[in-house]
Design a protein around this motif. Structure first.
Motif, PDB file in Angstrom:
ATOM      1  N   SER A 140       5.925   9.685  -4.979  1.00  0.00           N
ATOM      2  CA  SER A 140       6.408   9.238  -3.668  1.00  0.00           C
ATOM      3  C   SER A 140       7.842   8.698  -3.764  1.00  0.00           C
ATOM      4  N   HIS A 156      -1.660  -2.802  -5.742  1.00  0.00           N
ATOM      5  CA  HIS A 156      -0.412  -2.067  -5.493  1.00  0.00           C
ATOM      6  C   HIS A 156       0.410  -1.865  -6.755  1.00  0.00           C
ATOM      7  N   GLU A 158       0.815  -1.219   0.000  1.00  0.00           N
ATOM      8  CA  GLU A 158       0.000   0.000   0.000  1.00  0.00           C
ATOM      9  C   GLU A 158       0.856   1.281   0.000  1.00  0.00           C
ATOM     10  N   GLU A 159       1.903   1.284   0.839  1.00  0.00           N
ATOM     11  CA  GLU A 159       2.754   2.484   0.952  1.00  0.00           C
ATOM     12  C   GLU A 159       3.864   2.528  -0.095  1.00  0.00           C
ATOM     13  N   HIS A 160       4.084   1.403  -0.773  1.00  0.00           N
ATOM     14  CA  HIS A 160       5.175   1.320  -1.753  1.00  0.00           C
ATOM     15  C   HIS A 160       4.633   0.865  -3.103  1.00  0.00           C
ATOM     16  N   ASN A 209       8.784   6.398  -2.022  1.00  0.00           N
ATOM     17  CA  ASN A 209       8.600   4.951  -1.823  1.00  0.00           C
ATOM     18  C   ASN A 209       8.207   4.228  -3.103  1.00  0.00           C
ATOM     19  N   GLY A 213       0.621   8.668  -5.975  1.00  0.00           N
ATOM     20  CA  GLY A 213       1.684   7.738  -5.595  1.00  0.00           C
ATOM     21  C   GLY A 213       2.937   7.830  -6.450  1.00  0.00           C
TER      22      GLY A 213
END
Ligand SMILES: *Cc1c(COP(=O)(O)O)cnc(C)c1O
Length: 437
Positions: free
Chosen positions: A408, A299, A269-271, A410, A405
């Motif tokens: 980001s 993702h 989710e964060e990457h 990440n 995203g």
């Protein structure tokens, strides 16, 4: 008129068409994308088909290692490396004046063994599956045997009673031709006028029959299909509709997940993982994208890259007309130096399958592809064929358009380099010079 509507009416419905008609580089986001879990449920393709393809490639691995010594090190598995390209990343940032905080990776299908392009995935898989089916039906082998036996002379004699045919602008012809000839099939490649001379020469050297057509790609495919249909001993590899090609490509998804894990690249989710895939008729990028969605779910964000003169998948998906529309209908000429991407009408099967899964499509000019080709050589000493550079502006597109995203630190941006290693050195030098110019 296109489906009872004027071009003006189509532009009113889809304003981006104006820029597409003017051959500008554009990014289109797919409004029909769904959550992956829901998106994959109603499709005509299924996860078990991909699993089956992976297992079949595993069964054939001992044979592949035996007859293609360059695959010994990978035990007969045809796979390519993932490479970081930090110097190219810097070059992209300064050329486009854009901040690219994430990681930039290159998936080097240009270095795939046997045929040096993404077609070594689907193309070789389809030929192997056909060979296995014939051999099992004949009682020559069972799935429990060691498939090294496919290298025995008796198998070659058996396969010489069968034919394989394909219509191709080049790389698919190379994959199908090389693999089929190795197994002992009589193989014919129907090639369009834009196919390179060295590809025809290489195939003829390997015992492949090459038939040339003055027309474009779809004519070569139609004619090849027509001739093959008249002959029950002939299997036609249908670039536009083949499920086997698609599943062969899709095996890449799980394998990439393992490769990323091994190199410590997290995807969650964060990457987010952004993947940029050059698209011609759609089978290669479509199959890979399907495999990636199965492996990474929501993702991963998959984008197709097409030449500004040949955005067939973009136009097909945006209008919803799929294979009922051609780039010519909107006044585009389908002329590009990007081998494999000069396709006027996309695969309807792939376009429809991608509707709930694809993040978007963007276009890239030949000019940009050549200048990035040169930059990649200068920065990383990696030689690709022009079409394989189409993915390289993906990170720039998603970041400049503020796609969620993408900016980001990440994020991982993975550019799928689809071909290059079979191209003779003189050709690569000529591409480099064109990039310089
Ligand atoms: C074939 C090919 C593609 C695109 O694959 P499709 O299945 O035609 O969409 C991209 N790059 C290269 C180098 C190719 O040979």
């Amino acid at each position: 008129m296109i489906k009872q509507e004027t071009i003006q009416q189509w532009i009113e419905k889809h304003p981006l068409l104006k820029k597409i008609i003017e051959k500008e580089e554009v990014l289109w986001m797919n409004p029909l994308i769904e959550e992956t879990e829901k998106g994959v449920t109603d499709l005509s393709v299924h996860q078990k088909d991909v699993q089956e393809a992976a297992e079949r490639l595993q069964r054939f691995a001992p044979y592949i290692a035996e007859v293609f010594p360059e695959t010994k090190a990978s035990q007969g598995i045809i796979e390519s490396p993932v490479t970081t390209i930090p110097t190219m990343k810097e070059a992209l940032q300064s050329y486009y004046q854009v901040d690219l905080p994430g990681t930039l990776l290159l998936k080097e299908d240009n270095a795939l063994p046997i045929s040096g392009s993404i077609k070594a995935r689907g193309g070789i898989y389809e030929v192997l599956k056909h060979a296995e089916t014939l051999a099992i039906d004949e009682g020559l082998i069972t799935k429990k045997d060691n498939y090294k036996r496919f290298a025995e002379e008796s198998f070659q004699t058996f396969f010489s009673n069968y034919k394989i045919a394909v219509g191709s602008t080049g790389n698919l012809g190379l994959s199908i031709g090389i693999m089929s000839a190795k197994l002992g099939f009589k193989v014919t490649v129907h090639m369009s006028a834009d196919a390179k001379q060295w590809k025809k020469d290489m195939l003829r050297e390997k015992g492949v029959t090459v038939v040339e057509y003055a027309d474009d790609y779809s004519k070569a495919v139609d004619e090849g299909r027509r001739q093959a249909e008249a002959d029950p001993a002939c299997h036609f590899v249908d670039d536009e509709n083949s499920l086997d090609l698609f599943f062969g490509y899709a095996v890449a998804g799980k394998r990439l997940a393992i490769q990323l894990k091994e190199r410590g690249t997290v995807v969650d989710e964060e990457h987010p993982l952004f993947v940029y895939l050059p698209c011609g008729v759609g089978g290669g990028p479509g199959g890979v994208a399907y495999g990636l969605k199965l492996a990474f779910g929501d993702h991963v964000h998959c984008f197709f890259a097409e030449p500004t003169h040949s955005p067939c998948m973009l136009i097909g998906m945006m209008t919803g007309l799929h294979d009922e529309v051609s780039v010519h209908d909107f006044g585009l000429d389908n002329e590009t130096a990007a081998d494999g991407l000069a396709v006027g009408t996309a695969s309807g099967f792939v376009g429809k399958t991608m509707e709930p899964l694809l993040a978007g499509c963007y276009t890239i000019s030949d000019h940009t592809m050549f200048s990035l080709l040169k930059k990649l050589v200068d920065t990383e000493k990696i030689y690709l064929e022009p079409s394989a550079l189409a993915g390289m502006t993906g990170p720039v597109q998603t970041i400049q358009h503020n796609i969620q995203g993408a900016h980001s630190s990440n994020a991982t941006h993975l550019v799928w380099a689809t071909g290059g290693n079979m191209v003779p050195r003189e050709e690569l030098d000529a591409y480099y010079k064109e990039g310089e110019r």
